[in-house]
Design an enzyme around this catalytic site. Structure first.
Site, PDB file in Angstrom:
ATOM      1  N   ARG A   1      57.268  12.013  49.202  1.00  0.00           N
ATOM      2  CA  ARG A   1      57.985  12.904  48.287  1.00  0.00           C
ATOM      3  C   ARG A   1      59.255  12.237  47.759  1.00  0.00           C
ATOM      4  NH1 ARG A   1      54.575  16.865  46.492  1.00  0.00           N
ATOM      5  NH2 ARG A   1      53.899  18.266  48.134  1.00  0.00           N
TER       6      ARG A   1
ATOM      7  N   GLN B   1      68.691  31.978  46.458  1.00  0.00           N
ATOM      8  CA  GLN B   1      69.793  32.080  45.506  1.00  0.00           C
ATOM      9  C   GLN B   1      71.097  31.613  46.148  1.00  0.00           C
ATOM     10  OE1 GLN B   1      70.578  36.113  44.314  1.00  0.00           O
ATOM     11  NE2 GLN B   1      71.523  35.533  42.373  1.00  0.00           N
TER      12      GLN B   1
ATOM     13  N   TYR C   1      51.798  25.693  54.245  1.00  0.00           N
ATOM     14  CA  TYR C   1      51.075  24.700  55.036  1.00  0.00           C
ATOM     15  C   TYR C   1      50.772  25.209  56.443  1.00  0.00           C
ATOM     16  CZ  TYR C   1      52.502  21.064  51.644  1.00  0.00           C
ATOM     17  OH  TYR C   1      52.694  20.312  50.519  1.00  0.00           O
TER      18      TYR C   1
ATOM     19  N   LEU D   1      63.974  24.236  37.090  1.00  0.00           N
ATOM     20  CA  LEU D   1      62.738  24.731  37.714  1.00  0.00           C
ATOM     21  C   LEU D   1      63.020  25.777  38.786  1.00  0.00           C
ATOM     22  CD1 LEU D   1      61.997  23.556  40.796  1.00  0.00           C
ATOM     23  CD2 LEU D   1      61.595  21.454  39.551  1.00  0.00           C
TER      24      LEU D   1
ATOM     25  N   GLY E   1      59.259  20.156  42.567  1.00  0.00           N
ATOM     26  CA  GLY E   1      60.313  20.741  43.401  1.00  0.00           C
ATOM     27  C   GLY E   1      60.426  20.086  44.761  1.00  0.00           C
TER      28      GLY E   1
HETATM   29  C1  HEM Z   1      69.499  40.326  40.814  1.00  0.00           C
HETATM   30  C2  HEM Z   1      69.488  39.054  41.028  1.00  0.00           C
HETATM   31  C3  HEM Z   1      69.957  37.989  40.081  1.00  0.00           C
HETATM   32  C4  HEM Z   1      70.787  38.065  38.997  1.00  0.00           C
HETATM   33  C5  HEM Z   1      71.483  39.297  38.436  1.00  0.00           C
HETATM   34  C6  HEM Z   1      70.917  36.719  38.473  1.00  0.00           C
HETATM   35  C7  HEM Z   1      71.676  36.383  37.369  1.00  0.00           C
HETATM   36  C8  HEM Z   1      71.935  35.095  36.958  1.00  0.00           C
HETATM   37  C9  HEM Z   1      72.845  34.726  35.911  1.00  0.00           C
HETATM   38  C10 HEM Z   1      73.658  35.713  35.068  1.00  0.00           C
HETATM   39  C11 HEM Z   1      72.841  33.381  35.806  1.00  0.00           C
HETATM   40  C12 HEM Z   1      73.668  32.508  34.824  1.00  0.00           C
HETATM   41  C13 HEM Z   1      72.827  32.245  33.623  1.00  0.00           C
HETATM   42  C14 HEM Z   1      73.484  31.339  32.603  1.00  0.00           C
HETATM   43  O1  HEM Z   1      74.644  31.532  32.280  1.00  0.00           O
HETATM   44  O2  HEM Z   1      72.799  30.410  32.140  1.00  0.00           O
HETATM   45  C15 HEM Z   1      71.931  32.887  36.809  1.00  0.00           C
HETATM   46  C16 HEM Z   1      71.674  31.554  37.028  1.00  0.00           C
HETATM   47  C17 HEM Z   1      70.819  31.077  38.005  1.00  0.00           C
HETATM   48  N1  HEM Z   1      70.029  31.819  38.859  1.00  0.00           N
HETATM   49 FE1  HEM Z   1      70.039  33.833  39.002  1.00  0.00          FE
HETATM   50  N2  HEM Z   1      70.156  35.868  39.224  1.00  0.00           N
HETATM   51  C18 HEM Z   1      69.564  36.588  40.212  1.00  0.00           C
HETATM   52  C19 HEM Z   1      68.708  36.109  41.186  1.00  0.00           C
HETATM   53  C20 HEM Z   1      68.363  34.792  41.367  1.00  0.00           C
HETATM   54  C21 HEM Z   1      67.476  34.321  42.385  1.00  0.00           C
HETATM   55  C22 HEM Z   1      66.770  35.173  43.435  1.00  0.00           C
HETATM   56  C23 HEM Z   1      67.391  32.981  42.241  1.00  0.00           C
HETATM   57  C24 HEM Z   1      66.530  32.125  43.127  1.00  0.00           C
HETATM   58  C25 HEM Z   1      66.607  30.857  43.315  1.00  0.00           C
HETATM   59  C26 HEM Z   1      68.242  32.600  41.121  1.00  0.00           C
HETATM   60  C27 HEM Z   1      68.451  31.305  40.654  1.00  0.00           C
HETATM   61  C28 HEM Z   1      69.344  30.956  39.666  1.00  0.00           C
HETATM   62  C29 HEM Z   1      69.678  29.584  39.321  1.00  0.00           C
HETATM   63  C30 HEM Z   1      69.143  28.328  39.968  1.00  0.00           C
HETATM   64  C31 HEM Z   1      70.613  29.658  38.288  1.00  0.00           C
HETATM   65  C32 HEM Z   1      71.349  28.496  37.606  1.00  0.00           C
HETATM   66  C33 HEM Z   1      72.714  28.367  38.216  1.00  0.00           C
HETATM   67  C34 HEM Z   1      73.608  27.398  37.501  1.00  0.00           C
HETATM   68  O3  HEM Z   1      73.106  26.555  36.746  1.00  0.00           O
HETATM   69  O4  HEM Z   1      74.832  27.453  37.710  1.00  0.00           O
HETATM   70  N3  HEM Z   1      68.812  33.725  40.621  1.00  0.00           N
HETATM   71  N4  HEM Z   1      71.381  33.945  37.481  1.00  0.00           N
END
Ligand code: HEM
Ligand SMILES: *[C@@H]1O[C@H](CO)[C@@H](O)[C@H](O)[C@H]1NC(C)=O
Ligand SMILES: *[C@@H]1O[C@H](CO)[C@@H](O)[C@H](O)[C@H]1NC(C)=O
Ligand SMILES: *[C@@H]1O[C@H](CO)[C@@H](O)[C@H](O)[C@H]1NC(C)=O
Ligand SMILES: *[C@@H]1O[C@H](CO)[C@@H](O)[C@H](O)[C@H]1NC(C)=O
Length: 608
Positions: free
Chosen positions: A109, A192, A344, A373, A515
């Site tokens: 990986r 998250q 797995y 992703l 991933g």
């Molecule tokens: C109710 C639950 C959630 C809400 C309200 C939420 C909301 C948001 C918001 C508002 C953003 C910023 C978007 C932007 O400005 O581009 C974001 C980014 C992101 N979210 Fe969520 N999200 C939730 C749950 C999750 C979950 C469960 C994951 C699982 C991995 C996740 C992964 C991400 C990732 C990876 C980003 C990018 C962060 C970054 O680049 O700084 N989110 N989300």
């Protein structure tokens, strides 16, 4: 002729000889060969050490040909690993076999990841700025050159579909589709919480930039991403973090008390404005639950260390505890989190020693594509069931009073019982977070991502040959065809979310094959996994080392809640079991020699 005159010349004659000025737009170099555009509309592929040769790096060397004929496809390997339980039970119990397979998993990986890192969103060639500027996420594939015929290079239409319409037609949830692997909300919020320490985009600068300069598991979401913030969060006594006691249990301190910035909307009352390492963790109670658990764990481990090292000062207790928590995190992520996600029957193992005789770089740089992703918003349900209550998004988001009202124990119990949504297969992003999915499409375009198929090739997968090959059905395939024209023009993020899931699985092939390398490289590339760090003395001796090597999600919870501890699980247990969710904490693998959490919590009340 110097470069400027050449460009002018091209401009003048562009319809005659210089059309499609950059020949690298068509991605002619295969098998990870590097394309360089040369003067006069030609290109060169650098096939060095790819195992291939020829003008497009397409002819395999003898050894490569042999490997290719012997190597099973990713789907075959996945099938083997997720079936034949009896066989794997035997393998799992024979330690040299388990070690050999785990070593193979880790090396095969991580060899997919360039280390040291190469490109970023502003540089499609190697250079010192791209290497050394930690404000950028790195890139696994360079951006599409600016002067290409279409946004994806040469494939597809001149314009990409409107992101909003695309999201409505292909990504928006119609009816909740539960994950067939049984993933729980306990998993979703862990995902998250855990990933926001290294996905922390600096939107002031743009999506190509990150605020998390540690590029990995440094627990800045617990301790703050700079020294000033860390100091505000620290108690400066016995290595501990500041906290408050509510209802006899430990919670993060308030913003007012510690004076660190947090993102809360105006309507949130002062008493609910908890302050933790990550500015945005007031967003959902699931994040604040984990923030509280890790805060308690930090202060608990400080007590354990102080017992063995009564002479250690605050600084050393703090620093050593942080390393232990980093170790616990990696242990839990590999053996509980990735184990669940992979499906797995082979039992994964966190053991840095497996890599000590391998070529492996102890460094990591977070890639933009990894962030993209990981937008697993389809995991989120339509509403959140906690004890007897049902919270809508409006009631749940920015509502820390949910955490204190129910308490950590009840939250863990409820989140472990509620099933999360399936990520691949299309049409499962809840309306409440659709804007995030749309943003991630728009940001991918700003950063000039290459196509889904280009990424499939980069990660050793066969490109999809048709839209139906991608989705495994006809309806969404037809929508995609109308929008993109050619399967080679389908974008990465929409592609990942509409991809046909593997049988009874949460993801399709591409999500896993892309991933897993990023993930394992990020976990094992941590400095604590290197030979000089990975020894008991780094962690305050055998007691600290043992905390890491016996860590589990269940134990993390049991050690940090009052009274009998609830089942903590990344998947929803069989419906049959849910009658008796409370398990006896002495039957969990929580060691009784650990300091009793109830006692610590009581002690802390008097301390404040
Ligand atoms: C109710 C639950 C959630 C809400 C309200 C939420 C909301 C948001 C918001 C508002 C953003 C910023 C978007 C932007 O400005 O581009 C974001 C980014 C992101 N979210 Fe969520 N999200 C939730 C749950 C999750 C979950 C469960 C994951 C699982 C991995 C996740 C992964 C991400 C990732 C990876 C980003 C990018 C962060 C970054 O680049 O700084 N989110 N989300
Ligand atoms: C290399 O790729 C180009 C562009 O895709 C193609 O036109 C050419 O025929 C290929 N050459 C060889 C030798 O495969
Ligand atoms: C990294 O690059 C960005 C964009 O060019 C620039 O604003 C920033 O100052 C650079 N950071 C460092 C530490 O050089
Ligand atoms: C926040 O949660 C509390 C406690 O469960 C609840 O009573 C309240 O209505 C919620 N707040 C909002 C704005 O929905
Ligand atoms: C937990 O288990 C112990 C020993 O098996 C038993 O004595 C105790 O009553 C149990 N406690 C609860 C809360 O079930």
């Amino acid at each position: 002729m110097n470069r400027n005159t050449a460009a002018l010349f091209c401009l003048a004659l562009r319809f005659l000889i210089c059309e499609g000025a950059n020949p690298c737009c068509s991605e002619p170099c295969q098998n990870r060969g590097v394309c360089t555009a040369m003067a006069s509309d030609t290109y060169e592929c650098d096939c060095t050490r790819t195992g291939f040769y020829g003008p497009n790096c397409t002819t395999p060397e003898f050894l490569t040909r042999l490997k290719l004929t012997l190597k099973p496809s990713p789907n075959t390997v996945h099938h083997l690993l997720t079936h034949f339980k009896g066989f794997w039970n035997i393998v799992n119990s024979i330690s040299f076999l388990r070690d050999a397979i785990m070593r193979y998993v880790l090396t095969s990986r991580s060899h997919m990841i360039d280390s040291p890192p190469t490109y970023n969103s502003d540089y499609d060639y190697k250079n010192w700025e791209a290497y050394s500027n930690l404000s950028y996420y790195t890139r696994s594939l360079p951006p599409v050159p600016k002067e290409c015929p279409t946004p994806m290079g040469v494939a597809g239409k001149k314009e990409l579909p409107d992101a909003k319409i695309l999201a409505e037609k292909l990504l928006l949830r119609r009816e909740f589709i539960p994950d067939p692997q049984g993933t729980s909300l306990m998993f979703a919020f862990f995902a998250q919480h855990f990933t926001h320490q290294f996905f922390k985009s600096d939107m002031k600068k743009g999506p190509a930039f990150t605020l998390a300069k540690g590029h990995g598991v440094d627990l800045n979401h617990v301790y703050g991403d700079n020294l000033e913030r860390q100091h505000k969060l620290r108690l400066f006594k016995d290595g501990k973090l500041k906290h408050q006691i509510l209802d006899g249990e430990m919670y993060p301190p308030t913003v007012k008390e510690v004076g660190v910035e947090m993102h809360y909307p105006p309507f949130v009352p002062e008493s609910d404005r908890f302050a933790v390492g990550h500015e945005a963790f007031g967003l959902v109670p699931g994040l604040m639950m984990y923030a509280t658990i890790w805060l308690r764990e930090h202060n608990r481990v400080c007590d354990v260390l102080k017992e063995i090292h009564p002479n250690w000062d605050d600084e050393r207790l703090f620093q050593t505890t942080r390393l232990i928590l980093i170790g616990e995190t990696i242990k839990i992520v590999i053996e509980d989190y990735v184990q669940h996600l992979s499906g797995y029957n082979f039992k994964l193992k966190f053991d840095p020693e497996l890599l000590f005789n391998q070529r492996f770089q102890y460094q990591n740089r977070i890639a933009s594509e990894f962030n993209t992703l990981y937008h697993w918003h389809p995991l989120m349900p339509d509403s959140f069931h906690i004890e007897e209550e049902d919270y809508s998004y409006k009631q749940f988001v920015f509502n820390n009073s949910v955490v204190t009202k129910h308490g950590i124990s009840n939250l863990v119990e409820s989140f472990s019982k509620q099933i999360a949504g399936r990520v691949a297969g299309g049409r499962n992003v809840p309306g409440a977070v659709m804007h995030v999915a749309i943003k991630s499409v728009e940001n991918s375009r700003k950063m000039r991502y290459q196509s889904l198929n280009a990424y499939r090739k980069r990660f050793s997968m066969k490109p999809y040959s048709s839209f139906e090959d991608l989705t495994g059905e006809k309806e969404m395939a037809a929508v995609l065809e109308e929008m993109y024209g050619h399967v080679d023009a389908v974008e990465l993020y929409p592609g990942l979310l509409v991809e046909k899931p593997r049988t009874d699985a949460i993801f399709g092939e591409t999500m896993v094959e892309m991933g897993a390398p990023y993930s394992l490289k990020g976990l094992m590339g941590n400095p604590i996994c290197s030979p000089e760090y990975w020894k008991p003395s780094t962690f305050g001796g055998s007691v600290g080392f043992d905390i890491i090597n016996t860590a589990s999600l269940q134990k993390l919870v049991c050690n940090n809640v009052r009274g009998p501890c609830p089942v903590a699980s990344f998947y929803v247990p069989d419906i049959k079991d849910t009658g008796s969710m409370i398990i006896n904490s002495s039957t969990s693998n929580s060691r009784s020699s650990d300091v009793n959490p109830t006692l610590i919590l009581k002690k802390r009340t008097t301390e404040l």
